[in-house]
Each structure stands twice: as C-alpha cells, then as structure tokens.
Scaffold this motif. Structure first.
Motif, PDB file in Angstrom:
ATOM      1  N   MET A  60       0.841  -1.183   0.000  1.00  0.00           N
ATOM      2  CA  MET A  60       0.000   0.000   0.000  1.00  0.00           C
ATOM      3  C   MET A  60       0.883   1.242   0.000  1.00  0.00           C
ATOM      4  O   MET A  60       1.807   1.372   0.790  1.00  0.00           O
ATOM      5  N   ALA A  61       0.627   2.131  -0.895  1.00  0.00           N
ATOM      6  CA  ALA A  61       1.395   3.371  -1.002  1.00  0.00           C
ATOM      7  C   ALA A  61       0.969   4.351   0.093  1.00  0.00           C
ATOM      8  O   ALA A  61      -0.182   4.379   0.510  1.00  0.00           O
ATOM      9  N   ASN A  62       1.926   5.142   0.519  1.00  0.00           N
ATOM     10  CA  ASN A  62       1.638   6.169   1.515  1.00  0.00           C
ATOM     11  C   ASN A  62       0.819   7.267   0.836  1.00  0.00           C
ATOM     12  O   ASN A  62       1.292   7.892  -0.129  1.00  0.00           O
ATOM     13  N   PRO A  63      -0.393   7.529   1.307  1.00  0.00           N
ATOM     14  CA  PRO A  63      -1.247   8.522   0.646  1.00  0.00           C
ATOM     15  C   PRO A  63      -0.696   9.944   0.696  1.00  0.00           C
ATOM     16  O   PRO A  63      -1.059  10.773  -0.126  1.00  0.00           O
ATOM     17  N   ARG A  64       0.212  10.238   1.605  1.00  0.00           N
ATOM     18  CA  ARG A  64       0.772  11.587   1.706  1.00  0.00           C
ATOM     19  C   ARG A  64       2.032  11.768   0.884  1.00  0.00           C
ATOM     20  O   ARG A  64       2.591  12.860   0.825  1.00  0.00           O
ATOM     21  N   PHE A  65       2.503  10.709   0.231  1.00  0.00           N
ATOM     22  CA  PHE A  65       3.796  10.769  -0.446  1.00  0.00           C
ATOM     23  C   PHE A  65       3.836  11.852  -1.517  1.00  0.00           C
ATOM     24  O   PHE A  65       4.787  12.630  -1.585  1.00  0.00           O
ATOM     25  N   GLU A  66       2.831  11.952  -2.344  1.00  0.00           N
ATOM     26  CA  GLU A  66       2.805  12.983  -3.397  1.00  0.00           C
ATOM     27  C   GLU A  66       2.815  14.375  -2.786  1.00  0.00           C
ATOM     28  O   GLU A  66       3.492  15.277  -3.285  1.00  0.00           O
TER      29      GLU A  66
END
Length: 90
Positions: free
Chosen positions: A1-7
């Motif tokens: 699962m990707a970190n939703p805050r990364f972008e």
C-alpha cells in the motif's frame, strides 16, 4: 500500500528547496528499482559550519526515520553507517 501523503510530501519538498534563503540542502532519492541518487549543497566554505549543517540534517533524518519505522535512533544509525560505508560518491 502506497503512503497517501507521499505525493504531497514530494510537492512540499520541491517548493521548499526553491527558497532563496537556504544554507544547506540534501536530497536522497531511492528509486523503486533500488537505484539511489543523492545531492548535497551548502552555502559555506567553513568546515565547522558544514559539520553543523550535516549534523542537523542527519539528526532530523534519523529522528523522523526512527519514529516512522518504529525503530530506535541507534538501530537506524547502525544501519546507516553500514550503508554509507558501501556507497560510492558520484
């Protein structure tokens, strides 16, 4: 699962490094395929000031990585020293 805050974090960092009053900047990039790049620049020629900037940057990074990885600062430091010894400067 990707970190939703990364972008959001990437965008914030990109904006922050355009600040005209920076004294020191470090960006370490780890690609999905394992490649890594690192960029370091500072606005001083004095060794003492460079050491202090490096210590502050390393301290910030260690604190954040330890907190987010649920590790101790010592665990992260030991692993970082191992990796640093393996890296080649480019």
């Amino acid at each position: 699962m990707a970190n939703p805050r990364f972008e959001e974090v990437k965008a914030d960092a990109s904006t922050a490094i355009t600040d005209e009053e920076l004294r020191s900047v470090y960006a370490g990039i780890v690609h999905e395929d394992g490649r890594h790049e690192y960029y370091f620049g500072n606005d001083t020629g004095a060794e003492a000031e460079l050491r202090e900037a490096a210590a502050v940057q390393l301290g910030m990074m260690l604190r954040v990585l330890a907190d987010r990885s649920n590790s101790s600062i010592e665990e992260i430091t030991d692993l970082a020293v191992e990796r640093a010894e393996q890296m080649e400067l480019r």
